[in-house]
Design a protein around this motif. Structure first.
Motif, PDB file in Angstrom:
ATOM      1  N   LEU A   1      56.270  31.098  66.248  1.00  0.00           N
ATOM      2  CA  LEU A   1      57.430  30.920  65.715  1.00  0.00           C
ATOM      3  C   LEU A   1      58.477  31.995  66.096  1.00  0.00           C
ATOM      4  O   LEU A   1      59.775  31.906  66.384  1.00  0.00           O
ATOM      5  CB  LEU A   1      57.578  30.733  64.109  1.00  0.00           C
ATOM      6  N   TRP A   2      57.960  33.163  66.226  1.00  0.00           N
ATOM      7  CA  TRP A   2      58.754  34.281  66.470  1.00  0.00           C
ATOM      8  C   TRP A   2      59.390  34.355  67.947  1.00  0.00           C
ATOM      9  O   TRP A   2      60.476  34.888  68.235  1.00  0.00           O
ATOM     10  CB  TRP A   2      58.041  35.738  66.467  1.00  0.00           C
ATOM     11  N   ARG A   3      58.675  33.532  68.690  1.00  0.00           N
ATOM     12  CA  ARG A   3      59.083  33.422  70.181  1.00  0.00           C
ATOM     13  C   ARG A   3      60.448  32.475  70.384  1.00  0.00           C
ATOM     14  O   ARG A   3      61.001  32.291  71.421  1.00  0.00           O
ATOM     15  CB  ARG A   3      58.084  32.956  71.063  1.00  0.00           C
ATOM     16  N   LYS A   4      60.505  31.766  69.139  1.00  0.00           N
ATOM     17  CA  LYS A   4      61.621  30.490  69.257  1.00  0.00           C
ATOM     18  C   LYS A   4      62.723  31.007  68.220  1.00  0.00           C
ATOM     19  O   LYS A   4      63.647  30.315  68.552  1.00  0.00           O
ATOM     20  CB  LYS A   4      61.084  29.241  68.961  1.00  0.00           C
ATOM     21  N   ALA A   5      62.363  31.742  67.323  1.00  0.00           N
ATOM     22  CA  ALA A   5      63.540  32.117  66.215  1.00  0.00           C
ATOM     23  C   ALA A   5      63.298  33.652  65.673  1.00  0.00           C
ATOM     24  O   ALA A   5      62.354  33.970  65.499  1.00  0.00           O
ATOM     25  CB  ALA A   5      63.453  31.002  65.174  1.00  0.00           C
ATOM     26  N   PRO A   6      64.563  34.047  65.440  1.00  0.00           N
ATOM     27  CA  PRO A   6      64.207  35.187  64.599  1.00  0.00           C
ATOM     28  C   PRO A   6      63.993  35.374  63.101  1.00  0.00           C
ATOM     29  O   PRO A   6      63.885  36.335  62.518  1.00  0.00           O
ATOM     30  CB  PRO A   6      65.713  35.563  64.883  1.00  0.00           C
ATOM     31  N   ARG A   7      64.345  33.815  62.519  1.00  0.00           N
ATOM     32  CA  ARG A   7      63.975  33.986  61.033  1.00  0.00           C
ATOM     33  C   ARG A   7      63.129  32.864  60.678  1.00  0.00           C
ATOM     34  O   ARG A   7      63.192  31.821  61.298  1.00  0.00           O
ATOM     35  CB  ARG A   7      65.301  33.846  60.255  1.00  0.00           C
ATOM     36  N   VAL A   8      62.277  33.086  59.510  1.00  0.00           N
ATOM     37  CA  VAL A   8      61.574  31.807  59.075  1.00  0.00           C
ATOM     38  C   VAL A   8      61.543  31.832  57.665  1.00  0.00           C
ATOM     39  O   VAL A   8      61.573  32.923  56.952  1.00  0.00           O
ATOM     40  CB  VAL A   8      59.819  32.004  59.511  1.00  0.00           C
TER      41      VAL A   8
ATOM     42  N   ALA B   1      64.825  27.175  71.536  1.00  0.00           N
ATOM     43  CA  ALA B   1      65.265  28.216  70.806  1.00  0.00           C
ATOM     44  C   ALA B   1      66.152  27.810  69.572  1.00  0.00           C
ATOM     45  O   ALA B   1      66.871  27.030  69.747  1.00  0.00           O
ATOM     46  CB  ALA B   1      65.757  29.506  71.168  1.00  0.00           C
ATOM     47  N   VAL B   2      65.917  28.028  68.182  1.00  0.00           N
ATOM     48  CA  VAL B   2      66.616  28.088  66.887  1.00  0.00           C
ATOM     49  C   VAL B   2      66.876  29.169  66.621  1.00  0.00           C
ATOM     50  O   VAL B   2      66.376  30.162  66.592  1.00  0.00           O
ATOM     51  CB  VAL B   2      65.992  26.980  66.318  1.00  0.00           C
ATOM     52  N   ASP B   3      67.730  29.202  65.346  1.00  0.00           N
ATOM     53  CA  ASP B   3      68.135  30.200  64.577  1.00  0.00           C
ATOM     54  C   ASP B   3      67.086  30.411  63.417  1.00  0.00           C
ATOM     55  O   ASP B   3      66.945  31.793  63.018  1.00  0.00           O
ATOM     56  CB  ASP B   3      69.380  30.088  63.738  1.00  0.00           C
ATOM     57  N   CYS B   4      66.563  29.518  62.980  1.00  0.00           N
ATOM     58  CA  CYS B   4      65.621  29.549  61.979  1.00  0.00           C
ATOM     59  C   CYS B   4      64.524  28.355  61.585  1.00  0.00           C
ATOM     60  O   CYS B   4      65.042  27.144  62.037  1.00  0.00           O
ATOM     61  CB  CYS B   4      66.494  29.511  60.589  1.00  0.00           C
ATOM     62  N   PHE B   5      63.280  28.620  61.471  1.00  0.00           N
ATOM     63  CA  PHE B   5      62.295  27.579  61.079  1.00  0.00           C
ATOM     64  C   PHE B   5      62.332  27.636  59.583  1.00  0.00           C
ATOM     65  O   PHE B   5      62.134  28.775  58.758  1.00  0.00           O
ATOM     66  CB  PHE B   5      60.900  28.012  61.717  1.00  0.00           C
ATOM     67  N   TYR B   6      62.173  26.388  59.203  1.00  0.00           N
ATOM     68  CA  TYR B   6      61.664  26.254  57.789  1.00  0.00           C
ATOM     69  C   TYR B   6      60.479  25.511  57.467  1.00  0.00           C
ATOM     70  O   TYR B   6      60.093  24.512  58.477  1.00  0.00           O
ATOM     71  CB  TYR B   6      62.889  25.358  57.056  1.00  0.00           C
ATOM     72  N   VAL B   7      59.447  25.926  56.712  1.00  0.00           N
ATOM     73  CA  VAL B   7      58.239  25.454  56.797  1.00  0.00           C
ATOM     74  C   VAL B   7      57.655  25.346  55.450  1.00  0.00           C
ATOM     75  O   VAL B   7      57.605  26.162  54.553  1.00  0.00           O
ATOM     76  CB  VAL B   7      57.219  25.880  57.718  1.00  0.00           C
ATOM     77  N   ASP B   8      57.051  24.164  54.940  1.00  0.00           N
ATOM     78  CA  ASP B   8      56.462  23.912  53.653  1.00  0.00           C
ATOM     79  C   ASP B   8      55.003  23.539  53.884  1.00  0.00           C
ATOM     80  O   ASP B   8      54.811  22.429  54.074  1.00  0.00           O
ATOM     81  CB  ASP B   8      57.182  22.922  52.856  1.00  0.00           C
ATOM     82  N   PRO B   9      54.118  24.548  54.310  1.00  0.00           N
ATOM     83  CA  PRO B   9      52.594  23.934  54.319  1.00  0.00           C
ATOM     84  C   PRO B   9      51.989  23.125  53.425  1.00  0.00           C
ATOM     85  O   PRO B   9      52.210  23.238  52.144  1.00  0.00           O
ATOM     86  CB  PRO B   9      51.909  25.449  54.310  1.00  0.00           C
TER      87      PRO B   9
END
Length: 400
Positions: free
Chosen positions: A188-195, A153-161
């Protein structure tokens, strides 16, 4: 790990201003240097001189491909992303690429996980992070979509499709990009609260919001009045009817123009149109034009629009803090064909802008024969009563 040898580095320094095609043709003269690789590095460094001045200043950095340099964030927009994470956060960059966003996020977050499927990108990123002394970034190689379910688990995912299809075709619909963000979000929601998602500046805001309903804020980032990227900030289980929209323009003088509003505010706003052009004319910056914040802008800065679709404003007193270009009006001219025939005598040269006008800039130049450039600005537009007009102005604000 990839490293630039001292010999390759010396070659790059010695030939950084050379004709690169000629340099490639003379590669046989430099048997101890991989000349095509060195030329690629020189070419990349030329491209990042203005875009990434911090990286340009570090001659030990490696650039794995032309595309990685083209697609990476600029320094101003990458640094802005630091505002969206907390010092204690663990952030996972799912689409690592050149590593620019990972690096700038690492300057604020406690730890960053960089994920990239291409081996040469990972090797370059590992070397670059070491050269930049970013020791809180962990490089992981693999397919991000497959790795999400197995990672911590992490606090936030960052993604640049990725926004390029076959044949270098540019893509703007989320479902056509890689990874498919709407499809990936449940994992993503299963691992972090923010994207946080970086999207094309050409994306339609409202259609994208429909695909990303957990969005709490949209950040529209421009550099020197050119819209560069959209950031959709999402929170798990959020249901916001009208997300916060932050319009940011990084001016050439280092100043930052910022305007915050919501579509709900815009819908509720009521404005009256200017019956005539007053002493000052205003053109909103690119981020505001992208956002469509036209009525709220007029109310907040006490300026009046010329027309619902012209997106130009006027006021009798100067508003020098206006987020965009500010002009002093020199003259107002009703537009007609007779005027076009004689206009060049009084205005031989000007920068022309058309807003809500039946002619393009090219067509208007052809009709008036006004040369391009100079320190005067000619706006062709439509007034609230439907009359076409030309407005000659001089720039008051020069920071864009």
């Amino acid at each position: 790990m990839i490293n630039l040898s001292d010999e390759t580095l010396a070659f790059i320094r010695a030939h950084q201003d050379d004709d690169l095609e000629r340099l490639l043709l003379s590669a046989s003269r430099y048997s101890s240097v991989d000349v095509p690789f060195a030329v690629d590095q020189i070419r990349a460094r030329r491209r990042i001189r203005e875009k990434l001045p911090t990286w340009f200043a570090n001659e030990r950095l490696i650039f794995p491909s032309r595309l990685s340099v083209e697609q990476c964030s600029s320094e101003r927009t990458a640094d802005y992303k630091c505002r969206l994470v907390a010092p204690a956060d663990v952030v996972c960059d799912l689409t690592g690429g050149l590593g620019v966003d990972s690096y700038f996020l690492s300057r604020q977050a406690a730890r960053v996980i960089y994920i990239e499927r291409f081996e040469d990108y990972c090797a370059a990123a590992q070397a670059n992070f070491q050269a930049l002394r970013a020791d809180n970034i962990e490089v992981r190689r693999g397919d991000a979509v497959r790795m999400v379910d197995e990672m911590e688990a992490v606090d936030c995912f960052y993604v640049d499709p990725a926004r390029r299809g076959e044949g270098d075709k540019r893509l703007f619909a989320l479902a056509d990009c890689e990874p498919d963000l709407p499809a990936l979000l449940p994992a993503l929601w299963r691992k972090a609260p923010r994207v946080i998602a970086k999207l094309s500046p050409m994306a339609d805001l409202k259609k994208t919001l429909e695909a990303l309903p957990a969005t709490v804020a949209i950040h529209i980032l421009s550099v020197r009045n050119e819209c560069k990227e959209l950031l959709f900030e999402m929170e798990r289980e959020a249901q916001v009817e009208s997300p916060r929209i932050e319009c940011v323009n990084f001016r050439a003088d280092g100043e930052e123009e910022r305007f915050v509003y919501s579509w709900m505010d815009e819908a509720a706003a009521s404005v009256s149109f200017a019956p005539a052009v007053a002493a000052y004319l205003y053109e909103p910056n690119a981020s505001i034009l992208k956002a469509g914040a036209f009525k709220r802008l007029a109310l907040d800065w006490d300026v009046r629009p010329l027309h619902a679709n012209s997106h130009l404003y006027t006021s009798p007193a100067a508003r020098t803090d206006f987020p965009g270009r500010v002009f002093r009006v020199v003259s107002f001219m009703p537009f007609n064909n007779k005027l076009c025939k004689t206009l060049r005598r009084t205005i031989p040269q000007a920068n022309i802008t058309v807003r809500n006008f039946p002619l393009s800039v090219k067509e208007l130049r052809a009709k008036t024969r006004i040369a391009e450039g100079g320190d005067r600005y000619l706006f062709a537009t439509t007034m609230a009563d439907g009359a076409r007009a030309l407005i000659l102005a001089a720039k008051l604000q020069t920071g864009d």
